[in-house]
Design a protein around this motif. Structure first.
Motif, mmCIF file in Angstrom:
data_model
loop_
_atom_site.group_PDB
_atom_site.id
_atom_site.type_symbol
_atom_site.label_atom_id
_atom_site.label_comp_id
_atom_site.label_asym_id
_atom_site.label_seq_id
_atom_site.Cartn_x
_atom_site.Cartn_y
_atom_site.Cartn_z
ATOM 1 N N THR A 1 116.813 66.603 80.187
ATOM 2 C CA THR A 1 115.570 67.097 80.786
ATOM 3 C C THR A 1 114.482 66.017 80.718
ATOM 4 O O THR A 1 113.736 65.804 81.681
ATOM 5 C CB THR A 1 115.104 68.381 80.050
ATOM 6 N N LYS B 1 117.457 66.142 76.036
ATOM 7 C CA LYS B 1 117.547 64.713 76.371
ATOM 8 C C LYS B 1 117.631 64.494 77.880
ATOM 9 O O LYS B 1 116.908 63.667 78.442
ATOM 10 C CB LYS B 1 118.773 64.078 75.669
ATOM 11 N N GLU C 1 110.228 73.564 79.190
ATOM 12 C CA GLU C 1 110.921 72.526 79.943
ATOM 13 C C GLU C 1 109.899 71.725 80.763
ATOM 14 O O GLU C 1 109.933 70.495 80.800
ATOM 15 C CB GLU C 1 111.932 73.205 80.866
ATOM 16 N N THR D 1 108.123 69.230 78.700
ATOM 17 C CA THR D 1 108.921 68.025 78.438
ATOM 18 C C THR D 1 108.889 67.090 79.645
ATOM 19 O O THR D 1 108.782 65.869 79.500
ATOM 20 C CB THR D 1 110.371 68.425 78.072
HETATM 21 P P1 ADP Z 1 120.633 67.671 76.228
HETATM 22 O O1 ADP Z 1 120.728 66.609 77.279
HETATM 23 O O2 ADP Z 1 119.865 67.217 75.014
HETATM 24 O O3 ADP Z 1 121.958 68.260 75.864
HETATM 25 P P2 ADP Z 1 119.449 69.289 78.307
HETATM 26 O O4 ADP Z 1 118.197 68.641 78.734
HETATM 27 O O5 ADP Z 1 120.659 69.135 79.154
HETATM 28 O O6 ADP Z 1 119.768 68.865 76.796
HETATM 29 O O7 ADP Z 1 119.237 70.832 78.129
HETATM 30 C C1 ADP Z 1 118.099 71.390 77.560
HETATM 31 C C2 ADP Z 1 118.098 72.874 77.883
HETATM 32 O O8 ADP Z 1 117.051 73.515 77.186
HETATM 33 C C3 ADP Z 1 117.877 73.126 79.361
HETATM 34 O O9 ADP Z 1 118.611 74.252 79.750
HETATM 35 C C4 ADP Z 1 116.370 73.406 79.426
HETATM 36 O O10 ADP Z 1 116.037 74.257 80.495
HETATM 37 C C5 ADP Z 1 116.152 74.113 78.114
HETATM 38 N N1 ADP Z 1 114.801 73.953 77.575
HETATM 39 C C6 ADP Z 1 114.023 74.952 77.114
HETATM 40 N N2 ADP Z 1 112.861 74.507 76.650
HETATM 41 C C7 ADP Z 1 112.888 73.161 76.794
HETATM 42 C C8 ADP Z 1 111.967 72.140 76.464
HETATM 43 N N3 ADP Z 1 110.791 72.382 75.868
HETATM 44 N N4 ADP Z 1 112.329 70.850 76.746
HETATM 45 C C9 ADP Z 1 113.517 70.586 77.314
HETATM 46 N N5 ADP Z 1 114.430 71.517 77.642
HETATM 47 C C10 ADP Z 1 114.124 72.798 77.378
#
Ligand code: ADP
Ligand code: MG
Length: 149
Positions: A47, A45, A15, A18
């Protein structure tokens, strides 16, 4: 549909990774611009938007929450006005028309970041970039960016 003539691919392992990549992407894709953020639920997205908002001096990652129910959140950066939309729950172009997307796109300081924007032709027509995120294994994510300079 606009042609995208540039592309670049990134991979992240966390995370935090990202959030860091968002800084690079924010420099690559300055305002004014409408950008579609694609990818399944949990791809990262929202994130990415957290990092983008931070990169533009518009807030900290904790300030950014998903606009799944509210549809639009706004953040004011040093120079950029960020609109963050999530159209997952929206079903028709008619509902979309009430959001004022064209006005947002006409703001010369605006960066309009739209999750699930690919669902709507009118959004695709306005988009000048897209970031496609995919969940690889565990915390790994790929980001494929295509844009028009
Ligand atoms: P979306 O908006 O695409 O549905 P989110 O950003 O809300 O996704 O959620 C991504 C989830 O995945 C979060 O819980 C985040 O902590 C987790 N995660 C794990 N690894 C990553 C990563 N490399 N990049 C982004 N999020 C990650
Ligand atoms: Mg999201």
């Amino acid at each position: 549909m606009p042609e995208f003539n540039r592309e670049k691919r990134f991979k992240t392992r966390s995370e935090r990774g990202t959030l860091a990549i968002a800084e690079t992407i924010a420099e690559m894709l300055p305002a004014p611009r409408v950008i579609i953020l694609r990818g399944d639920l949990g791809a990262g997205k929202t994130t990415l938007v957290k990092g983008w908002v931070q990169a533009l001096g518009a807030g900290s990652p904790e300030d950014v929450t998903s606009p799944t129910f509210t549809l639009v959140h706004e953040y004011q950066g040093r120079k950029t006005h960020i609109y963050h939309l999530d159209l997952y729950r929206l079903e028709t172009e008619r509902e979309l028309a009430t959001l004022g997307l064209e006005e947002m796109a006409a703001d010369p300081a605006a960066l309009v970041l739209i999750e699930w924007g690919e669902k709507f032709e009118s959004v695709v027509a306005l988009a000048r970039a897209e970031v496609a995120m995919a969940h690889l294994e565990g915390d790994e994510r790929s980001l494929d960016i295509r844009w028009q300079e």
